[in-house]
Design a protein around this motif. Structure first.
Motif, PDB file in Angstrom:
ATOM      1  N   SER B 153       0.815  -1.232   0.082  1.00 19.46           N
ATOM      2  CA  SER B 153      -0.031   0.122   0.015  1.00 19.46           C
ATOM      3  C   SER B 153       0.753   1.402   0.023  1.00 19.46           C
ATOM      4  CB  SER B 153      -0.907  -0.105   1.097  1.00 19.46           C
ATOM      5  OG  SER B 153      -1.842  -1.030   1.224  1.00 19.46           O
ATOM      6  N   VAL B 154       2.122   1.081   0.751  1.00 19.94           N
ATOM      7  CA  VAL B 154       2.837   2.383   0.681  1.00 19.94           C
ATOM      8  C   VAL B 154       3.318   2.586  -0.780  1.00 19.94           C
ATOM      9  CG1 VAL B 154       5.171   3.226   1.465  1.00 19.94           C
ATOM     10  CG2 VAL B 154       3.689   1.936   3.197  1.00 19.94           C
ATOM     11  N   VAL B 155       3.925   1.643  -1.607  1.00 21.31           N
ATOM     12  CA  VAL B 155       4.238   1.641  -2.797  1.00 21.31           C
ATOM     13  C   VAL B 155       3.165   2.395  -3.804  1.00 21.31           C
ATOM     14  CG1 VAL B 155       5.084   0.402  -4.572  1.00 21.31           C
ATOM     15  CG2 VAL B 155       5.884  -0.060  -2.298  1.00 21.31           C
ATOM     16  N   VAL B 156       1.841   1.552  -3.645  1.00 23.96           N
ATOM     17  CA  VAL B 156       0.636   1.978  -4.337  1.00 23.96           C
ATOM     18  C   VAL B 156       0.647   3.690  -4.250  1.00 23.96           C
ATOM     19  CG1 VAL B 156      -1.865   1.953  -4.763  1.00 23.96           C
ATOM     20  CG2 VAL B 156      -0.206  -0.322  -4.334  1.00 23.96           C
ATOM     21  N   LYS B 157       0.652   3.943  -2.961  1.00 25.03           N
ATOM     22  CA  LYS B 157       0.295   5.372  -2.359  1.00 25.03           C
ATOM     23  C   LYS B 157       1.409   6.354  -3.329  1.00 25.03           C
ATOM     24  CE  LYS B 157       1.785   6.965   1.723  1.00 25.03           C
ATOM     25  NZ  LYS B 157       2.719   8.284   1.375  1.00 25.03           N
ATOM     26  N   ASN B 158       2.829   5.773  -3.054  1.00 21.54           N
ATOM     27  CA  ASN B 158       3.744   6.888  -3.538  1.00 21.54           C
ATOM     28  C   ASN B 158       3.835   6.997  -4.896  1.00 21.54           C
ATOM     29  OD1 ASN B 158       4.082   7.269  -0.729  1.00 21.54           O
ATOM     30  ND2 ASN B 158       6.098   6.685  -0.536  1.00 21.54           N
ATOM     31  N   ARG B 159       3.652   5.930  -5.587  1.00 20.37           N
ATOM     32  CA  ARG B 159       3.718   5.832  -6.912  1.00 20.37           C
ATOM     33  C   ARG B 159       2.468   6.327  -7.526  1.00 20.37           C
ATOM     34  NH1 ARG B 159       7.148   1.908  -9.536  1.00 20.37           N
ATOM     35  NH2 ARG B 159       6.055   2.619 -11.505  1.00 20.37           N
ATOM     36  N   ALA B 160       1.473   6.494  -6.844  1.00 16.98           N
ATOM     37  CA  ALA B 160       0.226   7.291  -7.309  1.00 16.98           C
ATOM     38  C   ALA B 160       0.631   8.728  -7.382  1.00 16.98           C
ATOM     39  CB  ALA B 160      -1.030   6.954  -6.574  1.00 16.98           C
ATOM     40  N   GLN B 161       1.219   9.169  -6.252  1.00 18.15           N
ATOM     41  CA  GLN B 161       1.634  10.598  -6.002  1.00 18.15           C
ATOM     42  C   GLN B 161       2.722  10.931  -7.002  1.00 18.15           C
ATOM     43  OE1 GLN B 161       0.108  10.181  -1.477  1.00 18.15           O
ATOM     44  NE2 GLN B 161       2.193  10.709  -1.701  1.00 18.15           N
ATOM     45  N   GLY B 162       3.706  10.056  -7.231  1.00 15.89           N
ATOM     46  CA  GLY B 162       4.781  10.510  -7.938  1.00 15.89           C
ATOM     47  C   GLY B 162       4.348  10.485  -9.508  1.00 15.89           C
ATOM     48  N   ALA B 163       3.238   9.905  -9.606  1.00 17.75           N
ATOM     49  CA  ALA B 163       2.865   9.885 -11.357  1.00 17.75           C
ATOM     50  C   ALA B 163       2.644  11.462 -11.739  1.00 17.75           C
ATOM     51  CB  ALA B 163       1.385   9.255 -11.369  1.00 17.75           C
ATOM     52  N   GLY B 164       2.436  12.256 -10.747  1.00 18.32           N
ATOM     53  CA  GLY B 164       2.236  13.834 -11.028  1.00 18.32           C
ATOM     54  C   GLY B 164       3.390  14.760 -11.070  1.00 18.32           C
ATOM     55  N   ASN B 165       4.524  13.918 -10.913  1.00 21.22           N
ATOM     56  CA  ASN B 165       5.870  14.566 -10.459  1.00 21.22           C
ATOM     57  C   ASN B 165       6.703  14.593 -11.797  1.00 21.22           C
ATOM     58  OD1 ASN B 165       8.143  15.770  -9.787  1.00 21.22           O
ATOM     59  ND2 ASN B 165       8.381  14.610  -7.838  1.00 21.22           N
ATOM     60  N   PRO B 166       6.873  15.458 -12.406  1.00 20.49           N
ATOM     61  CA  PRO B 166       7.613  15.465 -13.574  1.00 20.49           C
ATOM     62  C   PRO B 166       9.209  15.039 -13.278  1.00 20.49           C
ATOM     63  CG  PRO B 166       7.009  17.880 -13.477  1.00 20.49           C
ATOM     64  CD  PRO B 166       6.297  17.036 -12.143  1.00 20.49           C
ATOM     65  N   ASP B 167       9.662  15.538 -12.164  1.00 16.29           N
ATOM     66  CA  ASP B 167      10.971  15.143 -11.784  1.00 16.29           C
ATOM     67  C   ASP B 167      11.184  13.964 -11.245  1.00 16.29           C
ATOM     68  OD1 ASP B 167      11.836  17.883 -12.575  1.00 16.29           O
ATOM     69  OD2 ASP B 167      11.046  18.651 -10.751  1.00 16.29           O
ATOM     70  N   ALA B 168      10.203  12.890 -11.262  1.00 12.89           N
ATOM     71  CA  ALA B 168      10.548  11.557 -10.718  1.00 12.89           C
ATOM     72  C   ALA B 168      11.023  10.604 -11.728  1.00 12.89           C
ATOM     73  CB  ALA B 168       9.096  11.180  -9.998  1.00 12.89           C
ATOM     74  N   MET B 169      11.493   9.608 -11.610  1.00  7.37           N
ATOM     75  CA  MET B 169      12.002   8.603 -12.520  1.00  7.37           C
ATOM     76  C   MET B 169      10.904   7.757 -13.102  1.00  7.37           C
ATOM     77  SD  MET B 169      15.375   5.871 -12.481  1.00  7.37           S
ATOM     78  CE  MET B 169      15.046   4.843 -11.035  1.00  7.37           C
ATOM     79  N   PHE B 170      10.186   7.225 -11.691  1.00  2.00           N
ATOM     80  CA  PHE B 170       8.930   6.363 -12.324  1.00  2.00           C
ATOM     81  C   PHE B 170       7.489   7.266 -12.122  1.00  2.00           C
ATOM     82  CE2 PHE B 170      11.908   3.375 -10.021  1.00  2.00           C
ATOM     83  CZ  PHE B 170      12.262   2.519 -11.366  1.00  2.00           C
ATOM     84  N   ARG B 171       6.966   7.357 -13.142  1.00  2.00           N
ATOM     85  CA  ARG B 171       5.570   8.333 -13.341  1.00  2.00           C
ATOM     86  C   ARG B 171       4.684   7.546 -13.695  1.00  2.00           C
ATOM     87  NH1 ARG B 171      10.002  11.650 -15.343  1.00  2.00           N
ATOM     88  NH2 ARG B 171       9.371  10.970 -17.374  1.00  2.00           N
ATOM     89  N   SER B 172       4.299   6.267 -13.022  1.00  3.33           N
ATOM     90  CA  SER B 172       3.026   5.474 -13.468  1.00  3.33           C
ATOM     91  C   SER B 172       2.665   5.045 -12.206  1.00  3.33           C
ATOM     92  CB  SER B 172       3.417   4.440 -14.498  1.00  3.33           C
ATOM     93  OG  SER B 172       4.556   3.695 -13.899  1.00  3.33           O
ATOM     94  N   ALA B 173       1.395   4.934 -11.861  1.00  3.61           N
ATOM     95  CA  ALA B 173       0.615   4.392 -10.695  1.00  3.61           C
ATOM     96  C   ALA B 173       0.804   2.700 -10.941  1.00  3.61           C
ATOM     97  CB  ALA B 173      -0.778   4.720 -10.780  1.00  3.61           C
ATOM     98  N   VAL B 174       0.849   2.072  -9.759  1.00  2.00           N
ATOM     99  CA  VAL B 174       0.894   0.897  -9.855  1.00  2.00           C
ATOM    100  C   VAL B 174      -0.101   0.210  -9.069  1.00  2.00           C
ATOM    101  CG1 VAL B 174       3.531   0.786 -10.055  1.00  2.00           C
ATOM    102  CG2 VAL B 174       2.680   0.652  -7.898  1.00  2.00           C
ATOM    103  N   ALA B 175      -0.375  -1.091  -9.084  1.00  2.00           N
ATOM    104  CA  ALA B 175      -1.377  -1.907  -8.282  1.00  2.00           C
ATOM    105  C   ALA B 175      -0.527  -2.845  -7.171  1.00  2.00           C
ATOM    106  CB  ALA B 175      -2.491  -2.639  -9.269  1.00  2.00           C
ATOM    107  N   ALA B 176      -1.422  -2.911  -6.206  1.00  3.19           N
ATOM    108  CA  ALA B 176      -0.868  -3.692  -5.253  1.00  3.19           C
ATOM    109  C   ALA B 176      -0.426  -5.145  -5.622  1.00  3.19           C
ATOM    110  CB  ALA B 176      -1.937  -3.608  -3.951  1.00  3.19           C
TER     111      ALA B 176
END
Lengths: 134, 372
Positions: B153-176
């Motif tokens: 869940s932590v990964v799902v939360k952070n990856r969802a938030q990172g999807a909106g960050n143009p400076d992040a390396m991974f910019r896609s949401a993931v499923a648990a």
């Protein structure tokens, strides 16, 4: 008989049963491993040799699935922390590489295991922990 | 003191870009925001763990901006926090008016060889950094009721938030299910639960005067106390003693006191999520929840972007990757943008009090509190 050489001198006694070579503070009385001149807890310079034996209780465990830097032995291998009766939690290899076959609290023997063969054909050995036969 | 300007070179893999070039890009951006030019800052601190001798000089040399003291700072994953602490101290003492702080790193994929370990530890397989993370994760599961589903869940939360960050390396949401389906690196940690060492740069200009509206209320660094076996100090042994206060709590308590705020006052947090369990441990160490309450806090949704106290709106290191020297300053850049209302689609509405947390080898823990 293949010659054996410890991965580091002064770390353990390669006997049956083995011993870990640590120290004890003459000021605060607490044990430490590996041996240090100064007490890592109270910084007293008055420490003396001590040796610690198993078995201990498994406190945390996992398995390493890819060789970390500088490691030439086999993978996977078990990795964990065992709490010895003296009150020390010691990081070390585990002989069981399948985490599902271990659980916290399991009684673990102190053992010495081969890591790899060195350039002179000797077995480099280290201390490790093995689940006690049930 | 205030944050006069921030700048970032995106975190990721940049094979065609040199380390000085990444650093220069971040520094240029921060100086431009601060409207500070060559000669406008009296000292520079460069955070890096792996870049080697005089990296700060290389970056500022590439910009033709040398002459002032330039000091490289290394404190593992907390290098940027250490550099910021030194800069803040120099300003608080009245010795400097404006100080440039930046972090740069260019790291290969995979487990990094660290001079921290002795050669015999490497030979014995004890230099397995993710394995220490895994043991710590297992202890958290044991003491706080955290499950592998919580880690996912932590990964799902952070990856969802990172999807909106143009400076992040991974910019896609993931499923648990996909997180739990990625390969096991060290049980209970799967590949996607671990951050990726990568490349990037971040820069912050600190200034004594107050013009911009974002203040640094505390920039604290603390090292570990002896005794804990799974501390970031990575000892060979520790005591059977649960009372050793971790460095992150030491740093947080000092930072709260210095800033005159408590955890209940925070609006947004960026914390060290080197692995998914590290973020949950951070909730407890930073007193965002009671001891043992991290799973419950996560489950409540409080730490998601829409929650009461969003944690890692940037996507965290799980989305950005971790260029060691730049990561702590990257958090500060994110929080400054949040406090200015420049968070775009990941903006935490009305954010006024922000906390950044890093902890790394040494062990060093850094906590920075920013307000507007």
């Amino acid at each position: 008989m293949v010659a054996r050489v410890p991965v580091r001198q002064g770390l353990f006694v390669d006997a049956d049963p083995p011993l870990l070579l640590g120290g004890r503070c003459r000021s605060c009385g607490r044990p430490h491993f590996a041996r240090q001149e100064n007490c890592p807890y109270c910084s007293s310079a008055h420490t003396e040799d001590d040796a610690f034996s198993g078995p201990g209780r498994l406190w945390a465990h996992t398995a390493v699935t890819a060789a970390p830097p500088g490691y030439q032995g086999e993978v996977p291998y078990g990795f964990g922390v065992v709490e010895l009766p003296v009150g020390l939690r010691v990081v070390g290899r585990l002989t069981e590489a399948d985490p599902s076959r271990l659980s916290i609290g399991r009684l673990m023997d102190l053992v010495v295991v081969p890591l790899h063969v060195d350039d002179e054909g000797r077995h480099v050995v280290t201390y490790a922990f093995a689940p006690e036969a049930i | 003191m205030e944050v006069a300007g921030v700048g970032l070179h995106p975190f990721g893999r940049h094979p065609g870009t040199s380390l000085p070039a990444m650093g220069a890009a971040a520094v240029r951006a921060a100086l431009a925001e601060a409207e500070v030019g060559r000669g406008g800052f009296q000292a520079a601190f460069c955070a890096t763990a792996y870049a080697g001798v005089a990296s700060g000089h290389k970056v500022l040399g590439a910009l033709g901006m040398t002459g002032m003291p330039i000091v490289d700072v290394e404190a593992g994953c907390a290098s940027g926090a250490a550099a910021l602490m030194l800069a803040a101290s120099a300003i608080a003492s009245g010795q400097r008016d404006t100080v440039l702080v930046f972090g740069v790193e260019k790291m290969p994929k995979g487990i990094i060889r660290s001079s921290f370990f002795d050669p015999w530890q490497e030979e014995a397989g004890l230099a397995a950094t993710p394995a220490y993370f895994a043991l710590r994760a297992q202890r958290l599961m044991e003491t706080s009721g955290v499950t592998k589903d919580h880690l996912a869940s932590v990964v799902v939360k952070n990856r969802a938030q990172g999807a909106g960050n143009p400076d992040a390396m991974f910019r896609s949401a993931v499923a648990a299910a996909d997180v739990l389906g990625s390969r096991v690196v060290c049980e209970p940690l799967h590949l996607w639960m671990l951050c990726s060492p990568n490349e990037g740069a971040a820069a912050v200009v600190l200034r004594a005067a107050r013009r911009s509206g974002v203040r640094v209320d505390s920039a604290v660094l603390r090292s570990h106390l002896p005794g804990a076996v799974l501390s970031e100090s990575t000892p060979l042994a520790g005591l059977a003693d649960e009372s050793v206060v971790p460095p992150s709590t030491l740093a947080a308590d000092a930072a709260y006191e210095e800033a005159g705020v408590g955890p209940e006052d925070l609006d947004v947090v960026e914390c060290q999520d080197t692995d998914a369990a590290r973020e949950l441990l951070g909730y407890e160490e930073l007193r965002l929840c009671p001891p043992g309450g991290s799973a419950e806090l996560l489950e409540s949704g409080a730490t998601a972007l829409a929650g009461r106290l969003p944690v890692n709106p940037s996507g965290g290191l799980l989305s950005k990757g971790e260029p060691l020297g730049a990561s702590a300053l990257g958090q500060v850049v994110e929080l400054v943008r949040q406090l200015r209302g420049q968070g775009a689609e990941r903006q935490v509405p009305g954010a006024r009090v922000a906390l950044a947390h890093t902890v790394g080898r040494g062990a060093n823990a850094g906590v920075v509190i920013l307000t507007r």
